[in-house]
Design a protein around this motif. Sequence first.
Motif, PDB file in Angstrom:
ATOM      1  N   SER A   1       0.850  -1.181   0.000  1.00  9.48           N
ATOM      2  CA  SER A   1       0.000   0.000   0.000  1.00  9.48           C
ATOM      3  C   SER A   1       0.886   1.231   0.000  1.00  9.48           C
ATOM      4  O   SER A   1       2.069   1.174   0.351  1.00  9.48           O
ATOM      5  N   VAL A   2       0.298   2.346  -0.398  1.00 14.37           N
ATOM      6  CA  VAL A   2       1.004   3.621  -0.456  1.00 14.37           C
ATOM      7  C   VAL A   2       0.480   4.521   0.654  1.00 14.37           C
ATOM      8  O   VAL A   2      -0.733   4.649   0.840  1.00 14.37           O
ATOM      9  N   LEU A   3       1.395   5.122   1.409  1.00 19.69           N
ATOM     10  CA  LEU A   3       1.026   6.020   2.496  1.00 19.69           C
ATOM     11  C   LEU A   3       1.358   7.460   2.117  1.00 19.69           C
ATOM     12  O   LEU A   3       2.438   7.729   1.578  1.00 19.69           O
ATOM     13  N   ASP A   4       0.447   8.361   2.389  1.00 14.06           N
ATOM     14  CA  ASP A   4       0.712   9.793   2.280  1.00 14.06           C
ATOM     15  C   ASP A   4       0.914  10.343   3.688  1.00 14.06           C
ATOM     16  O   ASP A   4       0.111  10.078   4.587  1.00 14.06           O
ATOM     17  N   VAL A   5       1.988  11.091   3.869  1.00 15.12           N
ATOM     18  CA  VAL A   5       2.370  11.551   5.202  1.00 15.12           C
ATOM     19  C   VAL A   5       2.467  13.077   5.201  1.00 15.12           C
ATOM     20  O   VAL A   5       3.129  13.667   4.341  1.00 15.12           O
ATOM     21  N   THR A   6       1.811  13.707   6.181  1.00 13.85           N
ATOM     22  CA  THR A   6       1.859  15.165   6.345  1.00 13.85           C
ATOM     23  C   THR A   6       2.600  15.498   7.623  1.00 13.85           C
ATOM     24  O   THR A   6       2.213  15.047   8.708  1.00 13.85           O
ATOM     25  N   PRO A   7       3.681  16.277   7.537  1.00 13.92           N
ATOM     26  CA  PRO A   7       4.402  16.647   8.765  1.00 13.92           C
ATOM     27  C   PRO A   7       3.524  17.505   9.669  1.00 13.92           C
ATOM     28  O   PRO A   7       2.725  18.313   9.187  1.00 13.92           O
ATOM     29  N   PRO A   8       3.650  17.358  10.965  1.00 11.59           N
ATOM     30  CA  PRO A   8       2.919  18.258  11.878  1.00 11.59           C
ATOM     31  C   PRO A   8       3.481  19.669  11.780  1.00 11.59           C
ATOM     32  O   PRO A   8       4.581  19.871  11.242  1.00 11.59           O
ATOM     33  N   PRO A   9       2.749  20.658  12.288  1.00 15.67           N
ATOM     34  CA  PRO A   9       3.199  22.060  12.157  1.00 15.67           C
ATOM     35  C   PRO A   9       4.611  22.303  12.660  1.00 15.67           C
ATOM     36  O   PRO A   9       5.359  23.081  12.054  1.00 15.67           O
ATOM     37  N   GLU A  10       5.000  21.646  13.735  1.00 15.98           N
ATOM     38  CA  GLU A  10       6.334  21.898  14.294  1.00 15.98           C
ATOM     39  C   GLU A  10       7.453  21.343  13.414  1.00 15.98           C
ATOM     40  O   GLU A  10       8.626  21.674  13.601  1.00 15.98           O
ATOM     41  N   GLU A  11       7.107  20.477  12.437  1.00 22.26           N
ATOM     42  CA  GLU A  11       8.106  19.912  11.537  1.00 22.26           C
ATOM     43  C   GLU A  11       7.987  20.485  10.129  1.00 22.26           C
ATOM     44  O   GLU A  11       8.667  20.029   9.207  1.00 22.26           O
ATOM     45  N   ASP A  12       7.135  21.494   9.942  1.00 20.16           N
ATOM     46  CA  ASP A  12       6.992  22.135   8.641  1.00 20.16           C
ATOM     47  C   ASP A  12       8.250  22.929   8.318  1.00 20.16           C
ATOM     48  O   ASP A  12       8.957  23.405   9.219  1.00 20.16           O
ATOM     49  N   ASN A  13       8.535  23.072   7.014  1.00 15.08           N
ATOM     50  CA  ASN A  13       9.694  23.844   6.573  1.00 15.08           C
ATOM     51  C   ASN A  13       9.264  25.295   6.373  1.00 15.08           C
ATOM     52  O   ASN A  13       8.355  25.582   5.598  1.00 15.08           O
ATOM     53  N   THR A  14       9.911  26.208   7.055  1.00 18.24           N
ATOM     54  CA  THR A  14       9.509  27.618   7.024  1.00 18.24           C
ATOM     55  C   THR A  14       9.556  28.197   5.617  1.00 18.24           C
ATOM     56  O   THR A  14       8.675  28.963   5.207  1.00 18.24           O
ATOM     57  N   TYR A  15      10.574  27.812   4.841  1.00 17.87           N
ATOM     58  CA  TYR A  15      10.759  28.389   3.509  1.00 17.87           C
ATOM     59  C   TYR A  15       9.958  27.643   2.441  1.00 17.87           C
ATOM     60  O   TYR A  15       9.679  28.199   1.376  1.00 17.87           O
ATOM     61  N   TYR A  16       9.619  26.408   2.708  1.00 14.73           N
ATOM     62  CA  TYR A  16       8.833  25.600   1.760  1.00 14.73           C
ATOM     63  C   TYR A  16       7.692  24.961   2.538  1.00 14.73           C
ATOM     64  O   TYR A  16       7.648  23.741   2.739  1.00 14.73           O
ATOM     65  N   SER A  17       6.784  25.780   2.954  1.00 17.20           N
ATOM     66  CA  SER A  17       5.710  25.328   3.835  1.00 17.20           C
ATOM     67  C   SER A  17       4.670  24.525   3.055  1.00 17.20           C
ATOM     68  O   SER A  17       4.445  24.735   1.862  1.00 17.20           O
ATOM     69  N   GLY A  18       4.028  23.592   3.770  1.00 22.91           N
ATOM     70  CA  GLY A  18       2.906  22.860   3.203  1.00 22.91           C
ATOM     71  C   GLY A  18       3.257  21.626   2.404  1.00 22.91           C
ATOM     72  O   GLY A  18       2.389  21.018   1.772  1.00 22.91           O
ATOM     73  N   LEU A  19       4.526  21.212   2.408  1.00 22.95           N
ATOM     74  CA  LEU A  19       4.932  20.019   1.662  1.00 22.95           C
ATOM     75  C   LEU A  19       4.568  18.761   2.445  1.00 22.95           C
ATOM     76  O   LEU A  19       4.647  18.718   3.667  1.00 22.95           O
ATOM     77  N   ASP A  20       4.193  17.711   1.695  1.00 22.16           N
ATOM     78  CA  ASP A  20       4.028  16.405   2.324  1.00 22.16           C
ATOM     79  C   ASP A  20       4.957  15.427   1.632  1.00 22.16           C
ATOM     80  O   ASP A  20       5.765  15.798   0.778  1.00 22.16           O
ATOM     81  N   PHE A  21       4.871  14.166   1.983  1.00 20.61           N
ATOM     82  CA  PHE A  21       5.731  13.143   1.389  1.00 20.61           C
ATOM     83  C   PHE A  21       5.020  11.808   1.499  1.00 20.61           C
ATOM     84  O   PHE A  21       3.807  11.761   1.776  1.00 20.61           O
TER      85      PHE A  21
END
Length: 700
Positions: A433-453
Amino acid sequence: MEPRQVTGVYRELSGLHTLVWAHVSEEQLPEVRIYTVTAEWGQTDMVRGARIRFSQQWTVIADSNNHKSIRTVLPPGVCLPISGELLSSRSPVQNLRAVVRDISGHHLLEIWDRQGLTKCLNLTALDKHGRVYEDAQFGCLSWSRCENKLLYIAEKSRNTSEDTQESAYMKDRNVYCEDWGEALTNKSVPVICAVDLQNGTVAVLQGVPADVSPGQALWAPGSQSVFFIGWYHEPFRLGLKFCSNRRSALFRLDLEGHCERLSGDNLSVSCPRLSPDGSTLIYLQGGVFGPHSQCLSVQQLDLSSGKTSTLLDVVNRPQNGGFAGVYEALPSCCWSADSQRVVFSSARRNWKDLFLVDRRSKKVSSLSDNLSDPSQVYGSWKLLTVQRDLMVVSCSSPNTPPTLRIGFLPSSDEAVTWRTLQQPLKTFDFQWSVLDVTPPPEEDNTYYSGLDFGAVLVKPSRPLRETRIPLVVYIHGGPHSQFPAEWNCTTAGLAKLGFAVLMVNYRGSTGFGQDSILSLIGQIGSQDVKDVQRAVLTALRSDATLDPQRLAVIGGSHGGFLCCHLIGQYPDIYKACAARNPVINAATLLGTSDIVDWRYNSAGFQYSYDQIPTAEALAAMLQKSPISHVAQIRAPVLLMLGGRDRRVSPHQGLELYKALKARGSPVRLLWFPDDGHSLSRVDTLADCFLSTVLWLHEHL
């Protein structure tokens, strides 16, 4: 778990063949049109300890009036072994086959037709150049349209009679000669060689700029000039393998020695592909330095006007899981017959998909079909070739080895009707199966905000025992590469032996847009480590069959770097680690790697050729390295090192080995003196798999 059992599993899986190359020829008969599909396969033979290749042919019969309607596919012919071939290429009209073959150290150029061998030249005896280049970076074997000439790349002869300072140096065997680094050892000064098949002569083309190393050559229309990619090698060469960020340009060279640059300056370009009508040349283009793998644009050069335009631009952020950009080399044949469309494969999040772009509308369409047969979903579609509008693809999934399929390019927006030519010998009862993962706010990148993996989870359908399944976290290197949901021998072997495997595509992986790649610059050892840990927590929350008390990490290169970070930063979580050629201390690696530029860029510093290490840069590299967490490591560590690794010096692993030994931590080191960074020798791969499985079994 007995070593014999593990070895048996590895022998079974590594012996499954994989698709390497394909070619299509066509013949028009009164009532039908005949397509001959030739596929080349690779296979590991554990008995002889070598990789072997063989070819196989299929005959596809289509309607004469509607050639895209397949009547039938005849049973394939027998498999024919391929021996000693360095390069091979089919001519566009007569379907002649050119082969460069290595026979006892001599390179022979052979020309074959339907009656047999028609011409053979001993290139070594002609003594015009050194060894022929067979690698994918520089190598080529290109037919002219008149089919009387061939191009290839070879090492410049050191027996030159030119009275130059360079030739004098080259004659002195003790003078250091630069090469192009990991996996390109002894490839230093390439030259373009042209063969005239009518008179049997070979000429080294003159006029290539002195500061450029040529490769990927092909004939221009008219066969009086050639296109090639030239990599700038001054003031010195940096490692080229897996690096699409090296300064290079597209050139045109005529047979009189006049050379002109056709692409812009201070760019990285590759993969020139000429349209069937000879009007347009496309190529890939990216930036210089920075991430050594990146999202690339596709440029198109109109040969009549000399104007260049962008066919596909860099994708910074894909929309809603759509097309995410181009990240890999174009196959040698990628054009539609009408020269208006281009077909290619590329990463898209945790998948590898097949795409088509129309030059007129610049619209990108997906040609992958995972809907018509819900029982068979392929996570990876890889284009091998498209000729006469017939596409040949290799499809696979974590539980399905490569499958050979064909389909005609659609004339409009309708779906492709795919036909399977060769099913894999077996499939496996794994769940994936494929998982989509969203970082919590404290692990977001300030310069590239809103990215997931994302990540791909593979596990046995029926655990070997009734208890929960141990989880092996498998981390790719690069770091800018990808784990698509495709066949992976290591993952399949672990799943077959009772482990679940989580393959993580952390931020910085390809297939998620250029912003994701750039987000990792200056954040190694932090953002990527947190992403892997976040993916693990996501998998454990979503699947109750996984055992959170039995977690291990494996990976190579930057993947090994992350493995060692995880066991140092989360010492209570992971119970075992197996790392191949890991980066341990970026500061001490700085002067020993063939890609010294990446050591600066990854830590957030700009690179230039005249860079001198500063205390600030070295301190930042040390702080971002696993060695800074070594005192916290408690998990047993297995290290596997290649003595000839030029990308990540084996002294990196030795540094960790000594640090762990000094603290009494359990560590085992395997040393492979004749292997490089990829640890790709047949015997090395088998030993690494066996040792890794037994290590995991012992400590989980």
